[in-house]
Design an enzyme around this catalytic site. Sequence first.
Site, PDB file in Angstrom:
ATOM      1  N   HIS A 157      35.816  62.059  88.633  1.00 26.17           N
ATOM      2  CA  HIS A 157      35.685  60.786  89.358  1.00 26.17           C
ATOM      3  C   HIS A 157      34.879  60.959  90.640  1.00 26.17           C
ATOM      4  O   HIS A 157      34.805  62.062  91.188  1.00 26.17           O
ATOM      5  CB  HIS A 157      37.082  60.254  89.733  1.00 26.17           C
ATOM      6  CG  HIS A 157      38.043  60.225  88.585  1.00 26.17           C
ATOM      7  ND1 HIS A 157      38.918  61.260  88.339  1.00 26.17           N
ATOM      8  CD2 HIS A 157      38.247  59.296  87.618  1.00 26.17           C
ATOM      9  CE1 HIS A 157      39.636  60.974  87.259  1.00 26.17           C
ATOM     10  NE2 HIS A 157      39.250  59.794  86.796  1.00 26.17           N
ATOM     11  N   HIS A 174      43.477  57.858  96.656  1.00 28.31           N
ATOM     12  CA  HIS A 174      42.837  59.087  96.128  1.00 28.31           C
ATOM     13  C   HIS A 174      41.494  58.775  95.460  1.00 28.31           C
ATOM     14  O   HIS A 174      40.722  59.693  95.198  1.00 28.31           O
ATOM     15  CB  HIS A 174      43.768  59.869  95.179  1.00 28.31           C
ATOM     16  CG  HIS A 174      43.898  59.318  93.790  1.00 28.31           C
ATOM     17  ND1 HIS A 174      44.236  60.110  92.701  1.00 28.31           N
ATOM     18  CD2 HIS A 174      43.750  58.075  93.311  1.00 28.31           C
ATOM     19  CE1 HIS A 174      44.272  59.362  91.615  1.00 28.31           C
ATOM     20  NE2 HIS A 174      43.991  58.141  91.939  1.00 28.31           N
ATOM     21  N   ASP A 181      34.757  66.980  90.062  1.00 24.60           N
ATOM     22  CA  ASP A 181      35.710  65.917  89.721  1.00 24.60           C
ATOM     23  C   ASP A 181      35.179  65.117  88.528  1.00 24.60           C
ATOM     24  O   ASP A 181      33.971  65.013  88.337  1.00 24.60           O
ATOM     25  CB  ASP A 181      35.824  64.970  90.940  1.00 24.60           C
ATOM     26  CG  ASP A 181      37.137  64.203  91.012  1.00 24.60           C
ATOM     27  OD1 ASP A 181      37.613  63.746  89.950  1.00 24.60           O
ATOM     28  OD2 ASP A 181      37.666  64.047  92.127  1.00 24.60           O
ATOM     29  N   ASP A 237      35.518  59.162  93.531  1.00 28.31           N
ATOM     30  CA  ASP A 237      36.420  59.024  94.684  1.00 28.31           C
ATOM     31  C   ASP A 237      35.711  58.511  95.935  1.00 28.31           C
ATOM     32  O   ASP A 237      35.980  58.955  97.056  1.00 28.31           O
ATOM     33  CB  ASP A 237      37.129  60.367  94.979  1.00 28.31           C
ATOM     34  CG  ASP A 237      38.058  60.796  93.851  1.00 28.31           C
ATOM     35  OD1 ASP A 237      38.338  59.975  92.950  1.00 28.31           O
ATOM     36  OD2 ASP A 237      38.509  61.961  93.858  1.00 28.31           O
ATOM     37  N   ASP A 268      38.931  68.923  92.105  1.00 25.96           N
ATOM     38  CA  ASP A 268      39.959  68.115  91.432  1.00 25.96           C
ATOM     39  C   ASP A 268      40.143  68.711  90.039  1.00 25.96           C
ATOM     40  O   ASP A 268      39.174  68.812  89.273  1.00 25.96           O
ATOM     41  CB  ASP A 268      39.456  66.665  91.349  1.00 25.96           C
ATOM     42  CG  ASP A 268      40.481  65.705  90.755  1.00 25.96           C
ATOM     43  OD1 ASP A 268      41.295  66.127  89.901  1.00 25.96           O
ATOM     44  OD2 ASP A 268      40.436  64.513  91.130  1.00 25.96           O
ATOM     45  N   GLU A 311      45.376  67.524  92.555  1.00 22.69           N
ATOM     46  CA  GLU A 311      45.678  66.692  91.387  1.00 22.69           C
ATOM     47  C   GLU A 311      46.350  67.417  90.229  1.00 22.69           C
ATOM     48  O   GLU A 311      46.467  66.864  89.132  1.00 22.69           O
ATOM     49  CB  GLU A 311      44.433  65.929  90.891  1.00 22.69           C
ATOM     50  CG  GLU A 311      43.837  64.946  91.908  1.00 22.69           C
ATOM     51  CD  GLU A 311      44.614  63.635  92.084  1.00 22.69           C
ATOM     52  OE1 GLU A 311      45.570  63.372  91.299  1.00 22.69           O
ATOM     53  OE2 GLU A 311      44.283  62.876  93.027  1.00 22.69           O
ATOM     54  N   ASP A 359      41.141  67.574  87.456  1.00 22.64           N
ATOM     55  CA  ASP A 359      40.760  66.706  86.326  1.00 22.64           C
ATOM     56  C   ASP A 359      39.266  66.803  85.990  1.00 22.64           C
ATOM     57  O   ASP A 359      38.802  66.199  85.019  1.00 22.64           O
ATOM     58  CB  ASP A 359      41.222  65.259  86.517  1.00 22.64           C
ATOM     59  CG  ASP A 359      40.458  64.464  87.583  1.00 22.64           C
ATOM     60  OD1 ASP A 359      39.282  64.764  87.870  1.00 22.64           O
ATOM     61  OD2 ASP A 359      41.071  63.498  88.111  1.00 22.64           O
ATOM     62  N   HIS A 370      44.173  63.684  95.687  1.00 24.05           N
ATOM     63  CA  HIS A 370      42.872  63.904  96.327  1.00 24.05           C
ATOM     64  C   HIS A 370      42.682  63.137  97.639  1.00 24.05           C
ATOM     65  O   HIS A 370      41.708  63.386  98.360  1.00 24.05           O
ATOM     66  CB  HIS A 370      41.732  63.598  95.340  1.00 24.05           C
ATOM     67  CG  HIS A 370      40.611  64.586  95.417  1.00 24.05           C
ATOM     68  ND1 HIS A 370      39.690  64.764  94.400  1.00 24.05           N
ATOM     69  CD2 HIS A 370      40.242  65.461  96.404  1.00 24.05           C
ATOM     70  CE1 HIS A 370      38.812  65.702  94.762  1.00 24.05           C
ATOM     71  NE2 HIS A 370      39.121  66.130  95.969  1.00 24.05           N
TER      72      HIS A 370
HETATM   73  N1  ARG Z   1      41.326  61.725  92.628  1.00 23.12           N
HETATM   74  C1  ARG Z   1      41.377  61.041  91.505  1.00 23.12           C
HETATM   75  N2  ARG Z   1      41.922  61.561  90.428  1.00 23.12           N
HETATM   76  N3  ARG Z   1      40.852  59.817  91.514  1.00 23.12           N
HETATM   77  C2  ARG Z   1      40.831  58.894  90.426  1.00 23.12           C
HETATM   78  C3  ARG Z   1      40.221  57.596  90.845  1.00 23.12           C
HETATM   79  C4  ARG Z   1      40.225  56.600  89.728  1.00 23.12           C
HETATM   80  C5  ARG Z   1      39.571  55.269  90.058  1.00 23.12           C
HETATM   81  N4  ARG Z   1      38.162  55.429  90.282  1.00 23.12           N
HETATM   82  C6  ARG Z   1      40.231  54.616  91.275  1.00 23.12           C
HETATM   83  O1  ARG Z   1      39.584  54.283  92.238  1.00 23.12           O
HETATM   84  O2  ARG Z   1      41.408  54.418  91.294  1.00 23.12           O
HETATM   85 MN    MN Z   2      39.460  63.353  92.677  1.00 22.64          MN
HETATM   86 MN    MN Z   3      39.562  62.999  89.494  1.00 22.73          MN
END
Ligand code: ARG
Ligand code: MN
Ligand code: MN
Length: 348
Positions: free
Chosen positions: A169, A184, A167, A171, A273, A318, A275, A139
Amino acid sequence: MHSTTDAVIPNGSAGSGINGHDSYDMDAPTIQPKFLPKRNELGLVAVGFSGGQCKPGVDAAPMALIESGLVNQLKDDLEYTLHYDNQVHAYSDLMPASDPPHRGMKNASAVSAVTQKLSSQVYEHAKHGRFVLTLGGDHSIAIGTISGTAKAMRERLGRDMAVIWVDAHADINTPESSDSGNIHGMPLAFLTGLATEEEDKPFGWVKEDQRVSVKKLVYIGLRDVDRGEKKILRENGIKAFSMHDIDRHGIGKVMDMALGWIGRDTPIHLSFDIDALDPMWAPSTGTAVRGGLTLREGDFIAECVHETGSLVALDLVEVNPSLEEQGAAETVRAGVSIVRCALGDTLL
Ligand SMILES: NC(=[NH2+])NCCC[C@H](N)C(=O)O
Ligand SMILES: [Mn+2]
Ligand SMILES: [Mn+2]
């Protein structure tokens, strides 16, 4: 309420609806078609890059998606004219010999070089009035895609662009708030200007005209947000629909609220994303979190954003076919489905 430029068709009763801003208003001003991507002109960028996180394999996703028939389906079923250079970019020529941590960020020079190059690739497509589809990659590549479309939309429409970020998350860590140092988890901090850099490298090249406003960012599907990120979301009044909101209201109402927040007069970049989907549907991804969207909810989000007529770009990121290998084909299939829905595939 809605400001209008000549890119926007004014249309009377803007902004009404159940909760004012919060519901989608079919009568609100819309973007004039001539400013939107030309019908069925598609720019495709395949980005085989994994440096925004630490697990190898996410760079193989574009090829897996293409091999599973995505490109042919876009051409044959959805009748797009494709602008594609027929290569998965690994940007090997841009990789630095050494890449020491910068403000705790891992691979900062590599991510910087790739996203800056990607930004100009995406900008070129968008400038020529094409819808831009970017297949990642992790990402972090959104630093490139969104900066490219934001700039092009300002030039073409004279308007700020909205971002819908689907997502698990947020990010939006700054280098300082991040526990992992993985970029990411940070793209939105640089894209909104919450994190800035004095020097051009790594991310000082992201200038004002390439940024998005925190007010035009909407999240859907969140369920794993870091403590520092929660603070950032709260302090900046960022619109976010978590899995809790989806459980409470249903995905239909959540999409009404999300699109109502953005309004009809704004071009939209959808950054998806994989996920965001529950691992039941998309197990092959680097940071899977249980309790996510069903496959239909993911497709529905993409369908609703397509229906606005304001979607100008999509990232799909991702997918990592080398993780949970028995589920890789299913994860790729889910990705293909999201892209098809966002590009106008319908059930009937
Ligand atoms: N694009 C993603 N899958 N990001 C996951 C981030 C996970 C966590 N918040 C980090 O800063 O590392
Ligand atoms: Mn993401
Ligand atoms: Mn994510």
